[in-house]
Design a protein around this motif. Structure first.
Motif, PDB file in Angstrom:
ATOM      1  N   UNK A  63      13.964   0.723   1.323  1.00 29.84           N
ATOM      2  CA  UNK A  63      14.171  -0.686   0.963  1.00 29.84           C
ATOM      3  C   UNK A  63      13.742  -0.935  -0.481  1.00 29.84           C
ATOM      4  N   UNK A  64      12.643  -0.274  -0.895  1.00 28.53           N
ATOM      5  CA  UNK A  64      12.191  -0.416  -2.281  1.00 28.53           C
ATOM      6  C   UNK A  64      13.211   0.184  -3.238  1.00 28.53           C
ATOM      7  N   UNK A 150      13.632   9.800  -8.761  1.00 27.84           N
ATOM      8  CA  UNK A 150      12.630   8.739  -8.670  1.00 27.84           C
ATOM      9  C   UNK A 150      12.634   8.237  -7.229  1.00 27.84           C
ATOM     10  N   UNK A 151      11.486   8.327  -6.572  1.00 24.10           N
ATOM     11  CA  UNK A 151      11.425   7.893  -5.178  1.00 24.10           C
ATOM     12  C   UNK A 151      10.342   6.842  -5.002  1.00 24.10           C
ATOM     13  N   UNK A 152      10.558   5.976  -4.040  1.00 20.76           N
ATOM     14  CA  UNK A 152       9.542   5.009  -3.661  1.00 20.76           C
ATOM     15  C   UNK A 152       8.780   5.588  -2.478  1.00 20.76           C
ATOM     16  N   UNK A 153       7.482   5.748  -2.642  1.00 20.46           N
ATOM     17  CA  UNK A 153       6.671   6.280  -1.546  1.00 20.46           C
ATOM     18  C   UNK A 153       5.853   5.150  -0.941  1.00 20.46           C
ATOM     19  N   UNK A 154       5.833   5.143   0.398  1.00 17.91           N
ATOM     20  CA  UNK A 154       5.119   4.100   1.121  1.00 17.91           C
ATOM     21  C   UNK A 154       4.193   4.771   2.117  1.00 17.91           C
ATOM     22  N   UNK A 155       2.974   4.321   2.176  1.00 15.79           N
ATOM     23  CA  UNK A 155       2.044   4.921   3.119  1.00 15.79           C
ATOM     24  C   UNK A 155       0.769   4.108   3.221  1.00 15.79           C
ATOM     25  N   UNK A 156      -0.135   4.590   4.060  1.00 21.34           N
ATOM     26  CA  UNK A 156      -1.402   3.892   4.241  1.00 21.34           C
ATOM     27  C   UNK A 156      -2.401   4.397   3.218  1.00 21.34           C
ATOM     28  N   UNK A 157      -3.188   3.474   2.700  1.00 19.36           N
ATOM     29  CA  UNK A 157      -4.266   3.856   1.780  1.00 19.36           C
ATOM     30  C   UNK A 157      -5.274   4.699   2.559  1.00 19.36           C
ATOM     31  N   UNK A 164       0.297   0.880   0.947  1.00 20.70           N
ATOM     32  CA  UNK A 164       0.465   0.938  -0.510  1.00 20.70           C
ATOM     33  C   UNK A 164       1.783   1.627  -0.807  1.00 20.70           C
ATOM     34  N   UNK A 165       2.348   1.305  -1.952  1.00 17.06           N
ATOM     35  CA  UNK A 165       3.569   2.016  -2.334  1.00 17.06           C
ATOM     36  C   UNK A 165       3.621   2.199  -3.835  1.00 17.06           C
ATOM     37  N   UNK A 166       4.398   3.171  -4.257  1.00 21.98           N
ATOM     38  CA  UNK A 166       4.539   3.450  -5.685  1.00 21.98           C
ATOM     39  C   UNK A 166       5.861   4.157  -5.924  1.00 21.98           C
ATOM     40  N   UNK A 167       6.377   3.969  -7.128  1.00 25.26           N
ATOM     41  CA  UNK A 167       7.545   4.746  -7.538  1.00 25.26           C
ATOM     42  C   UNK A 167       7.048   6.006  -8.232  1.00 25.26           C
ATOM     43  N   UNK A 168       7.506   7.149  -7.722  1.00 31.72           N
ATOM     44  CA  UNK A 168       7.013   8.426  -8.206  1.00 31.72           C
ATOM     45  C   UNK A 168       8.196   9.266  -8.659  1.00 31.72           C
ATOM     46  N   UNK A 169       8.016   9.918  -9.789  1.00 31.92           N
ATOM     47  CA  UNK A 169       9.044  10.854 -10.247  1.00 31.92           C
ATOM     48  C   UNK A 169       8.868  12.166  -9.503  1.00 31.92           C
ATOM     49  N   UNK A 170       9.894  12.572  -8.785  1.00 33.26           N
ATOM     50  CA  UNK A 170       9.754  13.785  -7.977  1.00 33.26           C
ATOM     51  C   UNK A 170      10.177  15.027  -8.730  1.00 33.26           C
ATOM     52  N   UNK A 171      10.868  14.861  -9.878  1.00 29.21           N
ATOM     53  CA  UNK A 171      11.308  16.053 -10.610  1.00 29.21           C
ATOM     54  C   UNK A 171      10.182  16.645 -11.446  1.00 29.21           C
ATOM     55  N   UNK A 172       9.086  15.900 -11.563  1.00 28.29           N
ATOM     56  CA  UNK A 172       7.949  16.427 -12.314  1.00 28.29           C
ATOM     57  C   UNK A 172       7.200  17.454 -11.475  1.00 28.29           C
TER      58      UNK A 172
END
Ligand SMILES: [Zn+2]
Length: 224
Positions: A63-64, A150-157, A164-172
């Protein structure tokens, strides 16, 4: 189904402090289950004995990604309209001029049409200078979102359990993981992604992640 049994046995042994299988094996079994979309895979924060760390699972938040993609589609539409509208207007004006040349007799009218066409060219140039980079960069971002660079990751702190969620570059590579603060408990979190190549989904990658709790060397413990 054999995965289930292995996982439950391993989990019992793992949390009782006597690891039956090594962390890597545990991770791999969990990965397999997650790959098959099993809901039995643990989602709550837990500890790794070997890595001396607390972490929780993060999943791809579509959704993000859609929200971000729609914003970039809007930006793309904005950029391409800045690019295209002056061109269309200039063509329209030129077309009108060729249709009615009889009305614009006289030097004053000629100067006016000249100024109008100069204006049109100026707007076209300005439009493409501003619009083209905007449109092309949004296309690049959208391509990256599709390829899951670029992926949006969602999970529990791992500290307080809030989402919490964040946009993370997965190619790095993993040597520069994404770091962010939890918006609730303000503990420092590190988002790490694991990318699996899948052949079935049009060459798209399958991404899952983990959120690690980073210690601030006891600074925060005495501040609050
Ligand atoms: Zn938290």
């Amino acid at each position: 189904m054999i995965f289930w049994m292995i996982l439950f046995q391993a989990r019992e042994a793992y949390y009782s402090g006597k690891p039956l299988i090594v962390d890597d094996m545990f991770d791999r079994v969990e990965m397999k289950l997650r790959w098959y979309g099993s809901k039995s895979v643990v989602k709550y924060p837990r500890c790794s004995i070997r890595r001396q760390s607390t972490y929780s699972d993060a999943e791809d938040d579509l959704s993000q990604v859609f929200a971000l993609a729609s914003i970039w589609i809007l930006i793309f539409a904005f950029g391409s309209s800045i690019c295209l509208v002056p061109i269309i207007c200039t063509i329209g004006l030129a077309y009108q001029d060729t249709l009615g040349p009889a009305t614009s007799i006289g030097s004053q009218a000629n100067v006016l049409t000249f100024l109008a066409s100069v204006n049109g060219i100026l707007f076209t140039v300005l439009g493409s200078i501003i619009g083209y980079p905007v449109a092309s960069s949004s296309v690049r971002v959208l391509q990256g979102l599709w390829r899951k660079d670029l992926v949006a990751l969602k999970g529990a702190c791992p500290n307080c359990g809030e989402e919490v969620f964040a946009f993370v570059k997965s190619d790095q590579p993993n040597n520069s993981p994404h770091r962010a603060d939890c918006h609730v408990c303000e503990s420092l979190l590190e988002f790490r992604t694991k990318v699996e190549q899948s052949n079935s989904r049009l060459g798209r990658q399958w991404v899952y992640g983990r959120i690690y709790l980073l210690s601030r060397r006891g600074r925060n413990r005495y501040q609050r």
